[in-house]
Write a protein that holds these residues in place. Structure first.
Motif, PDB file in Angstrom:
ATOM      1  N   PRO A 119       0.805  -1.231   0.000  1.00 20.43           N
ATOM      2  CA  PRO A 119       0.000   0.000   0.000  1.00 20.43           C
ATOM      3  C   PRO A 119       0.836   1.278   0.000  1.00 20.43           C
ATOM      4  N   LYS A 120       2.087   1.203   0.450  1.00 21.27           N
ATOM      5  CA  LYS A 120       2.896   2.417   0.555  1.00 21.27           C
ATOM      6  C   LYS A 120       4.068   2.457  -0.418  1.00 21.27           C
ATOM      7  N   THR A 121       4.174   1.488  -1.311  1.00 16.58           N
ATOM      8  CA  THR A 121       5.257   1.467  -2.303  1.00 16.58           C
ATOM      9  C   THR A 121       4.714   0.935  -3.621  1.00 16.58           C
ATOM     10  N   PRO A 122       4.825   1.687  -4.728  1.00 16.05           N
ATOM     11  CA  PRO A 122       5.352   3.032  -4.856  1.00 16.05           C
ATOM     12  C   PRO A 122       4.539   4.053  -4.046  1.00 16.05           C
ATOM     13  N   VAL A 161       3.589   3.962 -17.121  1.00 18.89           N
ATOM     14  CA  VAL A 161       4.556   3.421 -16.173  1.00 18.89           C
ATOM     15  C   VAL A 161       5.913   3.596 -16.817  1.00 18.89           C
ATOM     16  N   GLY A 162       6.709   4.559 -16.318  1.00 20.18           N
ATOM     17  CA  GLY A 162       7.949   4.873 -17.010  1.00 20.18           C
ATOM     18  C   GLY A 162       7.625   5.340 -18.424  1.00 20.18           C
ATOM     19  N   MET A 185       5.074  -1.106 -12.005  1.00 25.38           N
ATOM     20  CA  MET A 185       6.007  -0.087 -11.520  1.00 25.38           C
ATOM     21  C   MET A 185       7.137  -0.724 -10.711  1.00 25.38           C
ATOM     22  N   ARG A 186       6.780  -1.671  -9.874  1.00 24.63           N
ATOM     23  CA  ARG A 186       7.802  -2.356  -9.078  1.00 24.63           C
ATOM     24  C   ARG A 186       8.807  -3.061  -9.979  1.00 24.63           C
ATOM     25  N   GLU A 187       8.327  -3.664 -11.059  1.00 25.57           N
ATOM     26  CA  GLU A 187       9.224  -4.371 -11.975  1.00 25.57           C
ATOM     27  C   GLU A 187      10.227  -3.442 -12.644  1.00 25.57           C
ATOM     28  N   VAL A 188       9.805  -2.222 -12.976  1.00 24.86           N
ATOM     29  CA  VAL A 188      10.671  -1.330 -13.758  1.00 24.86           C
ATOM     30  C   VAL A 188      11.310  -0.236 -12.909  1.00 24.86           C
ATOM     31  N   GLY A 189      11.150  -0.302 -11.587  1.00 26.41           N
ATOM     32  CA  GLY A 189      11.835   0.637 -10.715  1.00 26.41           C
ATOM     33  C   GLY A 189      11.204   2.011 -10.601  1.00 26.41           C
ATOM     34  N   VAL A 190       9.880   2.080 -10.704  1.00 29.11           N
ATOM     35  CA  VAL A 190       9.163   3.339 -10.477  1.00 29.11           C
ATOM     36  C   VAL A 190       8.769   3.407  -9.007  1.00 29.11           C
ATOM     37  N   HIS A 191       9.112   4.512  -8.347  1.00 30.53           N
ATOM     38  CA  HIS A 191       8.891   4.606  -6.905  1.00 30.53           C
ATOM     39  C   HIS A 191       7.847   5.633  -6.493  1.00 30.53           C
TER      40      HIS A 191
END
Length: 361
Positions: A119-122, A161-162, A185-191
Motif C-alpha cells: 500500500p505504501k510502495t510506490p 509506467v515509465g 512499476m515495481r518491476e521497472v523501478g518506479v517509486h
C-alpha cells in the motif's frame, strides 16, 4: 474491443487454496483441487482476461453475465469470483467459482494479494475534486520528471509506467488496474506515481488496498448543495487517515475551507491571494506565452517560475502541485532548483509534457 492495461510482465503465481484461506472463502463448485489452481492476475473486465487470471464480476460491471463468464473462461481465466446475484450464471463452468457478499469491495483486496502490492510502495500522490484534477496530475508528473524521478501516472485520459503509455479512454481505473500498474512499476523501478481520483474513489472501492502519501483538493467551488455536496462528502472520506497521510487544499472556495475543518489528516493550504489565512498564496502575471507565478509561504519562503498553461487556475494549480511534492518530501527549494534547470513547467495542450523545453534540461 478488449480494454488495454498496464500490468506486470513477470507475474509470480499464487495458489487458489492459499487465497481462499487468506480471505476465508471457499469455491462453490465441485470437482476442482484448489491446491492445483494458479492465479497470476486479477481482472474485472472479461475481455481483458489473460491466462491464469481470476475474473472478478460484480453486477454493475456486467450486462450479460453468462456471456461474460464464457468469455473469461475462453480467454484463460483460472477461476471466477462473483456475488450471489451472478453466481447462477457461472454454474457448469470448467473453472472454480467463488462467491462473496460484495465483489466490488473484494476486487481491490484480491488484486493486492495476487500482485503482492504494498500500500505504501510506490508512493502515491492523489488528486480529487471537481476541477483541476487532470491538470495537476500532469503537473506533478512534469515536476517529478524535472526532479529526475522515474514516474507512473494515471488520469482518465492517459496512464503510463515509465515510458510505457496507454490511452485511458476517459475511464477511471478500477482497483485491479491500479494494482496491476503498481506491480508493473515495481518491476521497472518506479517509486512514485500521481493518480487522478474520481468522486467515487472511496465509495466505489477504486482505491481498496491502496494508501496515499499525499492527496490534493484543488477545487475552488463555493456551492455545497446537490451534486456538489455529494462530491464534497466523497472528498472528506478520502482526506482520512485510513486512506492518506497528509493533504494540500485550495481554500479559495467554501468547499476547500470546509474540507480543512473536517479532515482528520494534517493539511497545507493554498490560496490565490494574500489575506485568506492560507499557509501559501500565489500571485501570477500573464505573458504572451504562459504565466509567470510566484508562491509566497511561511518564513518568507518563495518559489518563482513559469508555466506554459494559461487560464485563471494555471498558477494556483501549479502551486498546488509544488506543495503536494513538498508535502511528499521534495522541499520547495529543491523544486525551485529543478524548475530553474528546465526553465519552468512545459505542458503540451493536452496536459502532457511538452516535447521540448524552453531551456536546457
Amino acid at each position: 474491443m478488449p480494454r488495454s492495461s498496464l500490468r506486470p510482465h513477470h507475474p509470480r503465481a499464487r495458489i487458489l487454496s492459499e487465497m481462499c484461506a487468506e480471505f476465508g472463502i471457499e469455491p462453490v463448485s465441485d470437482g476442482f483441487d484448489a491446491d492445483q489452481v494458479e492465479v497470476t492476475g486479477a481482472v474485472s473486465a472479461a475481455d481483458g482476461v489473460e491466462e491464469g487470471d481470476i475474473y472478478v464480476a460484480a453486477p454493475r460491471w456486467v450486462d450479460a453475465p453468462g456471456e461474460a463468464f464464457a468469455t473469461a473462461v475462453e480467454r484463460g481465466a483460472s477461476c471466477i469470483l462473483t456475488d450471489a446475484s451472478l453466481a447462477p450464471y457461472a454454474e457448469g463452468l470448467d473453472v472454480p467459482v467463488l462467491v462473496v457478499e460484495d465483489a466490488r469491495l473484494a476486487l481491490g483486496h484480491i488484486a493486492q494479494w495476487v500482485y503482492r502490492t504494498d500500500p505504501k510502495t510506490p508512493r502515491l500522490i492523489g488528486v480529487t475534486g471537481s476541477l483541476g484534477k487532470t491538470s495537476i496530475v500532469y503537473l506533478l508528473d512534469n515536476l517529478l520528471d524535472a526532479l529526475g524521478v522515474k514516474t507512473g501516472m494515471s488520469t482518465n485520459r492517459q496512464r503510463h509506467v515509465g515510458e510505457e503509455r496507454m490511452d485511458a479512454g476517459g475511464l477511471a481505473p478500477e482497483a485491479d488496474e491500479l494494482h496491476a500498474m503498481l506491480a508493473r512499476m515495481r518491476e521497472v523501478g518506479v517509486h512514485v506515481a500521481a493518480v487522478e481520483l474520481t468522486d467515487e474513489a472511496v465509495s466505489e472501492h477504486h482505491i481498496a488496498g491502496l494508501y496515499f502519501d499525499v492527496v490534493g483538493y484543488p477545487d475552488a467551488g463555493t456551492a455545497l448543495e446537490g451534486g456538489a455536496a455529494a462530491r464534497f462528502e466523497a472528498s472528506v472520506q478520502l482526506f482520512a487517515p485510513e486512506h492518506a497521510q497528509r493533504g494540500v487544499v485550495n481554500v479559495d472556495g467554501e468547499m476547500g475551507r470546509r474540507l480543512v475543518e473536517e479532515t482528520r489528516i494534517p493539511v497545507t493550504t493554498i490560496a490565490s491571494a494574500a489575506g485568506e489565512g492560507a499557509d501559501w498564496w500565489v500571485e501570477s502575471e500573464p505573458l504572451d506565452e504562459g504565466i509567470r507565478f510566484t508562491m509566497h509561504g511561511p518564513e518568507d519562503r518563495e518559489l518563482r517560475s513559469w508555466t506554459s498553461q494559461e487560464g485563471p487556475y494555471a498558477a494556483i494549480n501549479a502551486g498546488s502541485a509544488v506543495l503536494m511534492l513538498d508535502s511528499a518530501g521534495w522541499d520547495v527549494e529543491q523544486i525551485q532548483a529543478a524548475l530553474d534547470r528546465v526553465d519552468g513547467i512545459h505542458l503540451a495542450a493536452e496536459g502532457s509534457a511538452a516535447p521540448e523545453s524552453r531551456g536546457s534540461a
